[in-house]
Enzyme design. Sequence first.
Site, mmCIF file in Angstrom:
data_model
loop_
_atom_site.group_PDB
_atom_site.id
_atom_site.type_symbol
_atom_site.label_atom_id
_atom_site.label_comp_id
_atom_site.label_asym_id
_atom_site.label_seq_id
_atom_site.Cartn_x
_atom_site.Cartn_y
_atom_site.Cartn_z
ATOM 1 N N HIS A 1 26.009 20.800 0.720
ATOM 2 C CA HIS A 1 24.859 19.953 0.422
ATOM 3 C C HIS A 1 24.200 20.410 -0.878
ATOM 4 O O HIS A 1 24.296 21.573 -1.256
ATOM 5 C CB HIS A 1 23.866 20.041 1.585
ATOM 6 C CG HIS A 1 22.834 18.962 1.593
ATOM 7 N ND1 HIS A 1 21.692 19.024 0.825
ATOM 8 C CD2 HIS A 1 22.761 17.796 2.277
ATOM 9 C CE1 HIS A 1 20.956 17.947 1.046
ATOM 10 N NE2 HIS A 1 21.582 17.179 1.913
ATOM 11 N N TYR A 2 23.527 19.472 -1.545
ATOM 12 C CA TYR A 2 22.897 19.824 -2.818
ATOM 13 C C TYR A 2 21.683 20.729 -2.634
ATOM 14 O O TYR A 2 21.232 21.378 -3.577
ATOM 15 C CB TYR A 2 22.496 18.569 -3.602
ATOM 16 C CG TYR A 2 21.466 17.694 -2.927
ATOM 17 C CD1 TYR A 2 20.104 17.953 -3.065
ATOM 18 C CD2 TYR A 2 21.852 16.591 -2.159
ATOM 19 C CE1 TYR A 2 19.157 17.153 -2.456
ATOM 20 C CE2 TYR A 2 20.914 15.783 -1.548
ATOM 21 C CZ TYR A 2 19.574 16.068 -1.693
ATOM 22 O OH TYR A 2 18.642 15.281 -1.083
ATOM 23 N N ARG A 3 21.147 20.806 -1.418
ATOM 24 C CA ARG A 3 20.011 21.693 -1.167
ATOM 25 C C ARG A 3 20.481 23.122 -0.938
ATOM 26 O O ARG A 3 21.578 23.358 -0.440
ATOM 27 C CB ARG A 3 19.208 21.214 0.042
ATOM 28 C CG ARG A 3 18.447 19.922 -0.206
ATOM 29 C CD ARG A 3 17.378 19.689 0.855
ATOM 30 N NE ARG A 3 16.640 18.473 0.564
ATOM 31 C CZ ARG A 3 16.655 17.382 1.318
ATOM 32 N NH1 ARG A 3 17.401 17.349 2.415
ATOM 33 N NH2 ARG A 3 15.936 16.332 0.988
ATOM 34 N N ARG B 1 25.713 29.372 -7.494
ATOM 35 C CA ARG B 1 26.058 27.950 -7.494
ATOM 36 C C ARG B 1 26.492 27.485 -8.879
ATOM 37 O O ARG B 1 27.393 26.646 -9.006
ATOM 38 C CB ARG B 1 24.878 27.121 -6.992
ATOM 39 C CG ARG B 1 25.217 25.659 -6.833
ATOM 40 C CD ARG B 1 24.377 24.971 -5.792
ATOM 41 N NE ARG B 1 25.082 23.810 -5.269
ATOM 42 C CZ ARG B 1 24.794 23.204 -4.132
ATOM 43 N NH1 ARG B 1 23.824 23.654 -3.358
ATOM 44 N NH2 ARG B 1 25.494 22.157 -3.733
#
Length: 202
Positions: A122-124, A107
Amino acid sequence: MLVWIDCEMTGLDLAHDGLIEVAALVTDGQLNVQGEGVDVIIKPEPQWLDHMNDFVRNMHTTSGLLAELDKGLTMAQAQDQVLDYIRTYVPQAGKAPLAGNTIGTDRSFLAKDMPKLESYVHYRNVDVSSIKELARRWYPRAFGHSPEKQGNHRALADIQESIEELMYWREVLMVPSPGPETTRCDEIAAKYQGFLTGAGRD
């Protein structure tokens, strides 16, 4: 949906290394793969190759990736191809978590080299390596019999192995669907709520 991504880089230094291969597979919530996936090779910046150490160079030579780099796409072309595949199954940005093994490293490089792609998911994260580390400590027998990885250091194969690994952990570690009865869930929640913080306890 889950967006599975694996990256191959010239090294792990964000300041001096970059992406040279990115593969993506989308799965539904039951880990069924959607479509054929995508695997793109990126022609690296010359300074990235200059910075590559012997270990990484040997790894990418053995896998065959190094020989393919001259015919690679630009970073922008590669990003667009991966996004086109993901959008086919995840039409709205910010909805599907990023999944993989030790996904934080991937990431970080996506945020640097493919920011449109990194911000689309998504940030998760769903990091299979976190489950593996817990299994190592809590369920050593299950850990010892987990699927053996081939370790060929190619992005698409690495993703496929990560999905297979999560399938294994789900079957050997997770409570079968639909899970415990509601009353049992409430009992366990009450047992641990505030166990360390003291919050919510009488």
